[in-house]
Design an enzyme around this catalytic site. Structure first.
Site, PDB file in Angstrom:
ATOM      1  N   LYS A  25      -0.366  11.869   5.121  1.00 43.70           N
ATOM      2  CA  LYS A  25      -0.126  10.858   6.161  1.00 43.70           C
ATOM      3  C   LYS A  25       0.537   9.631   5.534  1.00 43.70           C
ATOM      4  O   LYS A  25       1.511   9.071   6.063  1.00 43.70           O
ATOM      5  CB  LYS A  25      -1.454  10.451   6.820  1.00 43.70           C
ATOM      6  N   LYS A  44       0.839  -1.201   0.000  1.00 45.04           N
ATOM      7  CA  LYS A  44       0.000   0.000   0.000  1.00 45.04           C
ATOM      8  C   LYS A  44       0.874   1.252   0.000  1.00 45.04           C
ATOM      9  O   LYS A  44       0.574   2.235  -0.694  1.00 45.04           O
ATOM     10  CB  LYS A  44      -0.930   0.002   1.219  1.00 45.04           C
TER      11      LYS A  44
END
Lengths: 291, 291, 291, 291
Positions: free
Chosen positions: A237, A169
């Site tokens: 983030k 990811k």
């Protein structure tokens, strides 16, 4: 059919839990803002008043939470001491790979089987059950989870041991942010030279420069349509995850480092709530094109 | 049917000229190394002993040459004073946009109609007549050229006035090199973390990280297969075009600048003759993975 | 004593010519805006109405012009055919090293002896005759020029053959712009963390982080005092020289490439007329600190 | 005179402790490898067998340790519960600013007064007591410590509250690594152009390009002398501090990010044990100049 404690019913977790309920599973949902459980109840699920209540009696615990500390605290405070040994814990959140590995280790010490299963495809993918899911964990656990994962996702790929899902990811987010920035630079270059932009996007998309980002984001950049979508704040983030995971593994990623800076600059400019294609606005600012 | 003087019969120009001959046009080819005209003659074309001989009597002149100075010298020395007024000049070469604009202006002064029509799709695209062609020039001239362009290309897009084709090609090369570098960094990151790489490439390709580069180049990087393909040396030349065209227009492209450095480093390392996916080797070297 | 034709009497060339006149040389100055010759005449020099008039009878020709094309045109049109064989041509301008080499070659063909002698030290250095001068050319010519060079400069160093002066000046500008950007980033970092900035600048200056840029520019950045000094526009021109000279020689300079982008962004933001320390404002903008 | 427990007697801490003993203080030293206490005893100090023994009875505790976790564990395990309330704790180590702030808070809860006081100047500065010391903490505590700090340093500057010393040290390391990389790029550029390198270094040093790095490191780069000095591995650790402190504060530092990558690449290439000027070797590798 499984009994599934589902923690985190936001814009991603909400529709995922409902798909699982609609598929016939007994889904007991918990969310910090309790009004979010209503839609799950309407879809045939049940509402829990605490993490512990959602976990009690579940044979599967699913998590979809914003960031590493959220997953750590829910797992430590509400799952590890509560879930029955043998429970399968599926963390759909996008968190740091090292934290995922640590938590999988802690779960194992409590007799739990944990998978990291972050997703891509966004809100639309969650609502349409077409997410891509990158799964890290043990073969047997992935096999056990696969029927549930295929309820919420179209593509389910086992990419390695615990933490590997998060690693993939992270790589996904690196490539996506990089492609957005490249397309933004290319469009700015073409604008400055007076090219016919829609025609250029068409022809670029047909060859080796083609990408999902070009298909889905270029025209929106040209239109100034930056409604999210996936917010810059979240991508920021995620770039921090990429950056720190690269640093921990001693991996040198010069472009990735610069892309992370451009994402951070987009947020610093006050565009954190826009779609991540608003990286275009940072490139525009560097070119003196936005006041 | 047209009489076409075709200058430059290399790995791109050769098959393009043959496709035009096979489509029934009278193609008169010239190449500095004369043995390259043989295949054209076998395909029904004719061989010329000089640029002037190829241009004489042609109503279309096509050029497919390595770099800006080549096009400048062929045009100045052999075409401008030789071609009949009204002749359509189609430059398939990838050169500097400002040079393309200048040459189009010079051609107009001689009564010629000039298009810049750089291509993408590589040797395979040339051989299979599936090139993407980005065309800059006047509407009427593009309309006139379109039947010929569609003989050699699958996608023919008019992207603006003279020079715009080169501008879009430059943007194409920026995005392609950038994507190659990003995929190289992502794979290096995944390798360091022990992910299952083919599985990761599969799942990455299904979402917003998907791209033609990921589809066509990632597995070759993992296999260490860097046979060209499109050589680093040529992509380096193209990145110099991007860089100087950006500088001339005052366009700020931070990623583009860094990507150009990585391409240059790949060439400096002695990998100029490899496929441009050998950018992977530069990232590997930065990670201490190649001796 | 020499008869010196001095072409270019701007903020740098003006005081340099006057120092030479004050040292007893017969200085004949030319400037495109003729009113700039007045100060030279007041200092004991003479005014010429054309380049050719300034060059006629001179045994030394000095040039201080803005950019490569200016030097090329003055030399080609007014000096090469006019100056006596044996004349010493000293070019104080900052131009491209390859142009400097070419011009030195052309000068030699006309029997002239040419030096590239770009300077650092700015307006203050010109007025106080404390410039640093980096000289490229033949030993004998440098020896011949040295007494004149020492009239306008404090440090005169022979750094190699024709063009080497410009190469060293380019390296100088790379380091200076890079240091300005680094100091700007460091100060922004310290501001964000609430450090005592003047104290920090003091202690940073005393160790391995110390530099002329820190000494001369850091406090001005903190004060928001960006009155030139050396303008961003000129440093931008010089970074284009660095970038193209590096590209021509195949030199990979990743930081240099990024620094050039930051300088270009400073100019794009409309700060081209400010002192080059206004790179601080570009870093501030990236941090959302300027509207 | 003070009784000083000094923890960490390596190449920096060793000479610092001896200077304090030589100045008449009662210095009780502890080091994990106990043989390092010998030199301190010879200089008039005393050896302790544990941290607690060194701390017992001390009115000042000094720490000079490699990294954040070392300081955390020594402080937590051996100092906080042992030292008398009112004890002054001076941490000379280079650690993360956020850790420094946290530890100062914990120390305060135990009634201790803590300063972060990282140093620059390296082994030579420690041996000659000419360190620069950047001190974070409360005014009264800095005043109390100043006489001791001036025994080991030449420049002692109070730069802000707890953590500010570490912030300034991080900025120092950012500027130093950036300058090293810039000088390395400039020298590589000059080499490629055949300039006289020692002459170039001389003239560059005299103007706005001048810096301590140019003075102390350029000739060593040219000589290939990379004996430490300050090792790449340590500078890499410090760049991780810079990077994470910037990310935590949301500060965008594009050059800093790229410099950190170049330092990481230097380490990945196996040069971690060389002096940080070995960044030159990474630039050389990018230019194909090292096998």
């Amino acid at each position: 059919m499984s009994t599934i404690g589902f923690i985190g019913l936001g814009i991603m977790g909400g529709p995922m839990a409902r798909h699982l309920a609609a598929a016939g599973h007994d889904v007991v949902g918990f969310n910090r803002s309790p009004e979010k459980t209503r839609a799950l109840v309407n879809a045939g699920g049940r509402a829990a008043g605490s993490v512990a209540e959602a976990v009690a009696g579940a044979d599967v615990v699913a998590l979809m939470l914003p960031d590493s500390p959220d997953v750590e605290s829910v797992l430590t405070d509400g799952v590890l001491g509560t879930a029955e040994p043998g429970t399968l814990v599926i963390d759909f959140s996008t968190i740091r790979p090292d934290v995922a590995r640590d938590l999988a280790g802690q779960a194992a010490e409590h007799g739990l089987r944990m998978l990291d299963a972050p997703v891509s495809g966004g809100q639309g993918g969650a609502e349409n059950a077409t997410l891509s899911i990158m799964v890290g964990g043990a073969d047997a656990d992935v096999d056990a989870a696969r029927p549930l994962l295929e309820v919420v996702g179209k593509t389910v790929v086992h990419v390695g041991p615990a933490g590997a899902g998060q690693t993939v990811k992270a790589a996904n987010q690196l490539i996506v942010a990089g492609n957005i920035a490249l397309v933004a630079e290319a469009l700015t270059f073409l604008q400055a030279h007076g090219a016919d932009l829609p025609a250029a996007v068409e022809v670029l998309g047909g060859g080796l420069a083609g990408s999902a980002v070009l298909d889905q984001k270029a025209q929106k950049m040209l239109d100034g349509d930056f409604a999210p979508g996936f917010r810059v704040d979240l991508h920021h983030k995620d770039m921090q995850i990429v950056t720190s995971a690269a640093a921990q593994a001693g991996v040198v990623t010069p472009l990735g480092a610069l892309v992370a800076q451009l994402v951070a600059a987009t947020r610093s400019a006050g565009d954190g709530g826009l779609d991540h294609s608003a990286l275009f606005r940072t490139i525009a600012r560097l070119n003196g094109d936005l006041s």
